[in-house]
Design an enzyme around this catalytic site. Structure first.
Site, short mmCIF file in Angstrom:
data_model
loop_
_atom_site.label_atom_id
_atom_site.label_comp_id
_atom_site.label_asym_id
_atom_site.label_seq_id
_atom_site.Cartn_x
_atom_site.Cartn_y
_atom_site.Cartn_z
N SER A 5 9.67 -4.96 5.55
CA SER A 5 9.82 -3.61 6.13
C SER A 5 9.27 -3.74 7.76
O SER A 5 8.44 -4.54 7.67
CB SER A 5 9.37 -2.43 5.58
OG SER A 5 9.11 -1.18 6.17
N TYR A 54 1.50 0.46 1.05
CA TYR A 54 2.76 0.13 1.06
C TYR A 54 2.86 -1.04 2.51
O TYR A 54 3.51 -1.96 2.53
CB TYR A 54 3.74 1.46 1.51
CG TYR A 54 5.07 0.93 1.91
CD1 TYR A 54 5.94 0.66 0.76
CD2 TYR A 54 5.44 0.88 3.00
CE1 TYR A 54 7.47 0.53 1.01
CE2 TYR A 54 7.06 0.62 3.20
CZ TYR A 54 7.87 0.57 2.16
OH TYR A 54 9.15 0.06 2.50
#
Length: 251
Positions: free
Chosen positions: A143, A156
């Protein structure tokens, strides 16, 4: 770009969002697509959507953070298709909380799916590729947050940053087995996982303004990106971080 006819591709977390978008692109290019995801009802809905689009699709219920579940998913996939040619390690979850309020259980829950799950799934595919002896393709989905961080996203961000290192290491180690390993780094993409952000007008304005394309991506915009990453003719393409972020990272 080479055809994916006759090839089998696994997409973890492929029953929604970015994973489903990539699965559709891979299937339209001729691949047989197998979705590995936890929820059977959502798997059935995703398979029905793919079949309606003309894709040869099936699903295996799999908890990617559980070793035995991953091993069973690979056995079931191989029993149906005899081989796997590519695996997209896409399954991921997020949990937003201030760092000082993040408890260890939440930290472990996110890393279990995002980091441990990617390790388990890529390992299962790599073992198959090495044993078979004629190569394959692994795609690790990280990401953009791995490059810039994000408030309230310690677990995350850490998990997605770890995937960059995993992708690089696998590319180096598995190259001798003709296994290509690349990392996809998507930018802001409209998926169910971030619906709460899409209804926040101030957040949308800020992130859109920061993105030169002046919008978020849609999952279907990853159709051809996925096909490129699975293309068996690109035998020298490995160890790459493919950034698809509308220019966010260079602005």
């Amino acid at each position: 770009m080479g055809t994916l006819e006759g090839r089998t591709v696994v997409v973890t977390g492929g029953n929604s969002g970015l994973g489903l978008g990539m699965a559709e692109g891979l299937g339209r290019a001729g691949a047989s697509v197998v979705l590995w995801a936890r929820t059977p009802s959502r798997n059935d809905e995703a398979v029905a959507r793919l079949v309606e689009a003309g894709v040869d699709a099936s699903a295996v219920a799999c908890d990617t953070g559980d070793e035995s579940s991953v091993e069973e998913a690979m056995r079931e996939t191989l029993s149906r298709h005899r081989r796997v040619d590519s695996l997209f390690a896409n399954a991921g979850i997020a949990a937003a909380s201030p760092f000082v309020d993040t408890d260890l259980d939440e930290w472990h829950r996110v890393l279990r799916t995002n980091l441990d799950g990617t390790f388990l799934c890529t390992r299962a595919a790599a073992r198959h590729f090495v044993e078979r002896g004629d190569g394959g393709s692994l795609v690790v989905v990280s990401s953009m947050i791995a490059r810039y961080g994000g408030a309230g996203q310690a677990a995350y961000t850490t998990s997605k940053t770890g995937l960059l290192g995993l992708g690089r290491t696998l590319a180096v180690e598995l190259a001798r087995h003709q296994v290509r390993v690349n990392t996809l780094v998507p930018g802001w993409t409209a998926t169910a996982m971030n619906t709460h952000l899409q209804v926040d007008e101030r957040f949308m304005a800020a992130t859109t303004r920061r993105t030169p394309a002046r919008r978020w991506a849609q999952p279907e915009e990853f159709h051809e990106v996925a096909v490129f990453l699975a293309d068996p003719t690109l035998t020298f393409h490995t160890g790459n971080e493919v950034v698809v972020d509308g220019g966010y990272s260079v602005f």
